[in-house]
Motif scaffolding. Structure first.
Motif, PDB file in Angstrom:
ATOM      1  N   ARG A 116      33.670  65.437  15.598  1.00 26.45           N
ATOM      2  CA  ARG A 116      34.617  64.806  14.683  1.00 26.45           C
ATOM      3  C   ARG A 116      36.033  65.294  14.971  1.00 26.45           C
ATOM      4  O   ARG A 116      36.249  66.389  15.469  1.00 26.45           O
ATOM      5  CB  ARG A 116      34.240  65.104  13.233  1.00 26.45           C
ATOM      6  N   ILE A 117      37.001  64.459  14.628  1.00 19.93           N
ATOM      7  CA  ILE A 117      38.401  64.796  14.851  1.00 19.93           C
ATOM      8  C   ILE A 117      38.855  65.776  13.766  1.00 19.93           C
ATOM      9  O   ILE A 117      38.731  65.491  12.575  1.00 19.93           O
ATOM     10  CB  ILE A 117      39.284  63.535  14.858  1.00 19.93           C
ATOM     11  N   VAL A 118      39.332  66.924  14.229  1.00 19.40           N
ATOM     12  CA  VAL A 118      39.858  67.969  13.352  1.00 19.40           C
ATOM     13  C   VAL A 118      41.156  68.480  13.977  1.00 19.40           C
ATOM     14  O   VAL A 118      41.511  68.097  15.086  1.00 19.40           O
ATOM     15  CB  VAL A 118      38.855  69.138  13.183  1.00 19.40           C
ATOM     16  N   PHE A 119      41.848  69.360  13.259  1.00 19.04           N
ATOM     17  CA  PHE A 119      43.051  69.989  13.796  1.00 19.04           C
ATOM     18  C   PHE A 119      42.721  70.596  15.154  1.00 19.04           C
ATOM     19  O   PHE A 119      41.715  71.268  15.319  1.00 19.04           O
ATOM     20  CB  PHE A 119      43.551  71.084  12.844  1.00 19.04           C
ATOM     21  N   GLY A 120      43.582  70.347  16.144  1.00 19.89           N
ATOM     22  CA  GLY A 120      43.407  70.913  17.475  1.00 19.89           C
ATOM     23  C   GLY A 120      42.657  70.016  18.442  1.00 19.89           C
ATOM     24  O   GLY A 120      42.694  70.234  19.642  1.00 19.89           O
ATOM     25  N   ALA A 121      41.960  69.001  17.923  1.00 17.72           N
ATOM     26  CA  ALA A 121      41.187  68.114  18.791  1.00 17.72           C
ATOM     27  C   ALA A 121      42.117  67.254  19.651  1.00 17.72           C
ATOM     28  O   ALA A 121      43.218  66.900  19.238  1.00 17.72           O
ATOM     29  CB  ALA A 121      40.283  67.211  17.954  1.00 17.72           C
ATOM     30  N   THR A 122      41.653  66.940  20.849  1.00 19.15           N
ATOM     31  CA  THR A 122      42.331  65.994  21.721  1.00 19.15           C
ATOM     32  C   THR A 122      41.537  64.699  21.649  1.00 19.15           C
ATOM     33  O   THR A 122      40.307  64.709  21.766  1.00 19.15           O
ATOM     34  CB  THR A 122      42.391  66.532  23.164  1.00 19.15           C
ATOM     35  N   VAL A 123      42.251  63.588  21.429  1.00 12.81           N
ATOM     36  CA  VAL A 123      41.601  62.322  21.112  1.00 12.81           C
ATOM     37  C   VAL A 123      42.090  61.221  22.051  1.00 12.81           C
ATOM     38  O   VAL A 123      43.293  61.046  22.218  1.00 12.81           O
ATOM     39  CB  VAL A 123      41.934  61.921  19.654  1.00 12.81           C
ATOM     40  N   ASP A 124      41.147  60.510  22.656  1.00 12.40           N
ATOM     41  CA  ASP A 124      41.477  59.323  23.442  1.00 12.40           C
ATOM     42  C   ASP A 124      41.272  58.113  22.539  1.00 12.40           C
ATOM     43  O   ASP A 124      40.200  57.956  21.934  1.00 12.40           O
ATOM     44  CB  ASP A 124      40.573  59.206  24.672  1.00 12.40           C
ATOM     45  N   LEU A 125      42.304  57.265  22.448  1.00  8.86           N
ATOM     46  CA  LEU A 125      42.278  56.099  21.562  1.00  8.86           C
ATOM     47  C   LEU A 125      42.593  54.829  22.336  1.00  8.86           C
ATOM     48  O   LEU A 125      43.286  54.869  23.346  1.00  8.86           O
ATOM     49  CB  LEU A 125      43.350  56.238  20.470  1.00  8.86           C
ATOM     50  N   GLU A 126      42.123  53.716  21.788  1.00  7.98           N
ATOM     51  CA  GLU A 126      42.514  52.415  22.304  1.00  7.98           C
ATOM     52  C   GLU A 126      43.062  51.598  21.142  1.00  7.98           C
ATOM     53  O   GLU A 126      42.408  51.461  20.107  1.00  7.98           O
ATOM     54  CB  GLU A 126      41.328  51.677  22.925  1.00  7.98           C
ATOM     55  N   ASP A 127      44.267  51.073  21.336  1.00  8.74           N
ATOM     56  CA  ASP A 127      44.869  50.176  20.354  1.00  8.74           C
ATOM     57  C   ASP A 127      44.116  48.856  20.478  1.00  8.74           C
ATOM     58  O   ASP A 127      44.154  48.208  21.525  1.00  8.74           O
ATOM     59  CB  ASP A 127      46.361  49.997  20.662  1.00  8.74           C
ATOM     60  N   LEU A 128      43.410  48.452  19.420  1.00 11.26           N
ATOM     61  CA  LEU A 128      42.547  47.273  19.513  1.00 11.26           C
ATOM     62  C   LEU A 128      43.321  45.976  19.657  1.00 11.26           C
ATOM     63  O   LEU A 128      42.784  45.001  20.174  1.00 11.26           O
ATOM     64  CB  LEU A 128      41.608  47.211  18.301  1.00 11.26           C
ATOM     65  N   GLU A 129      44.576  45.943  19.244  1.00  9.81           N
ATOM     66  CA  GLU A 129      45.374  44.722  19.392  1.00  9.81           C
ATOM     67  C   GLU A 129      45.914  44.578  20.808  1.00  9.81           C
ATOM     68  O   GLU A 129      45.795  43.541  21.434  1.00  9.81           O
ATOM     69  CB  GLU A 129      46.528  44.730  18.391  1.00  9.81           C
TER      70      GLU A 129
END
Length: 159
Positions: free
Chosen positions: A86-99
Protein backbone atom coordinates in the motif's frame (compact mmCIF):
# COMPACT_ATOMS: atom_id res chain seq x y z
CA UNK A 1 6.23 21.99 21.76
CA UNK A 2 7.14 20.99 18.20
CA UNK A 3 5.74 17.92 16.56
CA UNK A 4 7.80 15.45 14.59
CA UNK A 5 8.54 16.37 10.98
CA UNK A 6 8.52 13.32 8.71
CA UNK A 7 11.53 13.05 6.40
CA UNK A 8 12.86 10.24 4.28
CA UNK A 9 16.43 9.22 5.10
CA UNK A 10 17.55 10.56 1.70
CA UNK A 11 15.73 13.86 2.27
CA UNK A 12 17.29 14.29 5.71
CA UNK A 13 20.73 13.68 4.20
CA UNK A 14 20.13 16.35 1.54
CA UNK A 15 19.09 18.83 4.25
CA UNK A 16 22.20 17.96 6.32
CA UNK A 17 24.39 18.55 3.25
CA UNK A 18 22.75 21.93 2.61
CA UNK A 19 23.24 22.89 6.28
CA UNK A 20 26.92 21.89 6.17
CA UNK A 21 27.45 23.89 2.94
CA UNK A 22 25.78 26.97 4.41
CA UNK A 23 27.89 26.79 7.57
CA UNK A 24 31.23 25.91 5.97
CA UNK A 25 31.12 27.89 2.71
CA UNK A 26 28.24 30.39 2.43
CA UNK A 27 28.44 31.86 5.95
CA UNK A 28 32.23 32.50 5.86
CA UNK A 29 31.99 33.96 2.33
CA UNK A 30 29.29 36.45 3.33
CA UNK A 31 31.18 37.44 6.49
CA UNK A 32 34.22 38.14 4.30
CA UNK A 33 32.07 40.16 1.86
CA UNK A 34 30.74 42.25 4.78
CA UNK A 35 34.28 42.87 6.04
CA UNK A 36 35.40 43.95 2.54
CA UNK A 37 32.41 46.27 2.18
CA UNK A 38 33.10 47.80 5.62
CA UNK A 39 36.67 48.48 4.56
CA UNK A 40 35.33 50.67 1.72
CA UNK A 41 34.23 53.31 4.21
CA UNK A 42 30.83 55.02 4.46
CA UNK A 43 28.29 52.22 5.09
CA UNK A 44 25.23 54.46 4.62
CA UNK A 45 25.65 54.50 0.82
CA UNK A 46 27.40 51.17 0.37
CA UNK A 47 25.26 48.88 -1.80
CA UNK A 48 27.71 45.97 -1.46
CA UNK A 49 27.45 46.16 2.33
CA UNK A 50 23.62 46.18 2.22
CA UNK A 51 23.52 43.27 -0.23
CA UNK A 52 25.96 41.26 1.89
CA UNK A 53 23.92 41.96 5.07
CA UNK A 54 20.72 40.82 3.33
CA UNK A 55 22.43 37.65 2.12
CA UNK A 56 23.76 37.05 5.64
CA UNK A 57 20.24 37.39 7.07
CA UNK A 58 18.92 34.90 4.49
CA UNK A 59 21.72 32.39 5.21
CA UNK A 60 21.28 32.64 8.98
CA UNK A 61 17.51 32.23 8.59
CA UNK A 62 17.96 29.14 6.41
CA UNK A 63 20.51 27.67 8.86
CA UNK A 64 18.02 28.15 11.71
CA UNK A 65 15.22 26.64 9.62
CA UNK A 66 17.30 23.58 8.69
CA UNK A 67 18.51 23.05 12.26
CA UNK A 68 14.89 23.20 13.45
CA UNK A 69 13.71 20.76 10.79
CA UNK A 70 16.49 18.30 11.48
CA UNK A 71 16.15 18.50 15.27
CA UNK A 72 12.44 17.65 14.99
CA UNK A 73 12.82 15.14 12.16
CA UNK A 74 11.27 11.71 12.29
CA UNK A 75 13.45 9.82 9.79
CA UNK A 76 11.67 7.14 7.78
CA UNK A 77 13.66 4.65 5.73
CA UNK A 78 11.34 3.55 2.90
CA UNK A 79 13.27 0.30 2.31
CA UNK A 80 12.42 -0.79 5.87
CA UNK A 81 8.67 -0.22 5.53
CA UNK A 82 6.26 -3.12 5.68
CA UNK A 83 3.13 -1.65 4.15
CA UNK A 84 1.81 -4.72 2.28
CA UNK A 85 2.09 -2.98 -1.08
CA UNK A 86 0.00 0.00 0.00
CA UNK A 87 1.04 3.59 -0.59
CA UNK A 88 2.41 5.18 2.57
CA UNK A 89 4.84 7.99 3.40
CA UNK A 90 8.16 7.29 1.66
CA UNK A 91 6.71 4.99 -1.01
CA UNK A 92 7.69 5.46 -4.65
CA UNK A 93 4.66 5.17 -6.92
CA UNK A 94 4.32 4.63 -10.66
CA UNK A 95 1.06 6.13 -11.97
CA UNK A 96 -0.78 6.41 -15.24
CA UNK A 97 -3.06 9.35 -15.96
CA UNK A 98 -6.14 7.54 -17.30
CA UNK A 99 -7.21 10.46 -19.49
CA UNK A 100 -3.89 11.25 -21.20
CA UNK A 101 -2.08 7.93 -20.80
CA UNK A 102 0.94 9.79 -19.39
CA UNK A 103 3.01 7.83 -16.90
CA UNK A 104 4.67 9.47 -13.91
CA UNK A 105 6.69 8.32 -10.93
CA UNK A 106 6.57 10.09 -7.55
CA UNK A 107 7.99 9.51 -4.12
CA UNK A 108 5.71 10.60 -1.27
CA UNK A 109 7.84 12.77 1.04
CA UNK A 110 7.52 15.41 3.76
CA UNK A 111 6.81 19.06 3.05
CA UNK A 112 10.42 20.03 3.84
CA UNK A 113 11.85 17.86 1.06
CA UNK A 114 9.07 18.11 -1.55
CA UNK A 115 10.17 19.14 -5.05
CA UNK A 116 7.74 18.33 -7.88
CA UNK A 117 10.47 18.92 -10.51
CA UNK A 118 12.44 16.09 -8.86
CA UNK A 119 9.26 13.94 -8.56
CA UNK A 120 9.23 14.34 -4.78
CA UNK A 121 5.57 14.86 -3.88
CA UNK A 122 4.53 16.40 -0.55
CA UNK A 123 2.43 14.16 1.69
CA UNK A 124 0.11 17.17 2.06
CA UNK A 125 -0.53 17.53 -1.69
CA UNK A 126 -3.94 16.57 -3.11
CA UNK A 127 -2.38 13.85 -5.28
CA UNK A 128 -0.51 12.26 -2.36
CA UNK A 129 -3.56 12.43 -0.10
CA UNK A 130 -5.60 10.65 -2.79
CA UNK A 131 -2.92 7.96 -3.15
CA UNK A 132 -2.34 7.08 0.52
CA UNK A 133 -3.63 3.58 1.25
CA UNK A 134 -4.00 2.59 -2.41
CA UNK A 135 -2.26 -0.44 -3.97
CA UNK A 136 -1.19 -1.44 -7.47
CA UNK A 137 -4.26 -1.70 -9.70
CA UNK A 138 -6.28 0.85 -7.70
CA UNK A 139 -7.50 4.11 -9.22
CA UNK A 140 -7.07 7.36 -7.30
CA UNK A 141 -9.33 10.31 -8.05
CA UNK A 142 -7.77 13.75 -7.59
CA UNK A 143 -9.68 17.01 -7.73
CA UNK A 144 -7.36 19.25 -9.79
CA UNK A 145 -7.97 22.86 -10.85
CA UNK A 146 -8.74 21.54 -14.34
CA UNK A 147 -11.29 19.06 -12.96
CA UNK A 148 -11.30 15.49 -11.72
CA UNK A 149 -8.18 13.49 -12.68
CA UNK A 150 -7.90 9.72 -12.37
CA UNK A 151 -4.60 7.93 -11.87
CA UNK A 152 -4.12 4.19 -11.95
CA UNK A 153 -1.48 2.91 -9.53
CA UNK A 154 0.86 0.77 -11.63
CA UNK A 155 3.47 -0.10 -9.00
CA UNK A 156 4.37 0.71 -5.40
CA UNK A 157 8.00 0.44 -4.26
CA UNK A 158 9.81 1.17 -1.01
CA UNK A 159 13.35 2.21 -2.01
Amino acid sequence: MSSAIPLTARGAERLREELARLKSKERPAVIEAIAEARAQGDLSENAEYEAAREKQAFIEGRINELEGLLSNAHIIEPAELDADGRIVFGATVDLEDLESGDKVCYQIVGNAEADVRANLLSIASPVARALIGKSAGDVAEVQAPSGLREYEVLEVRYV
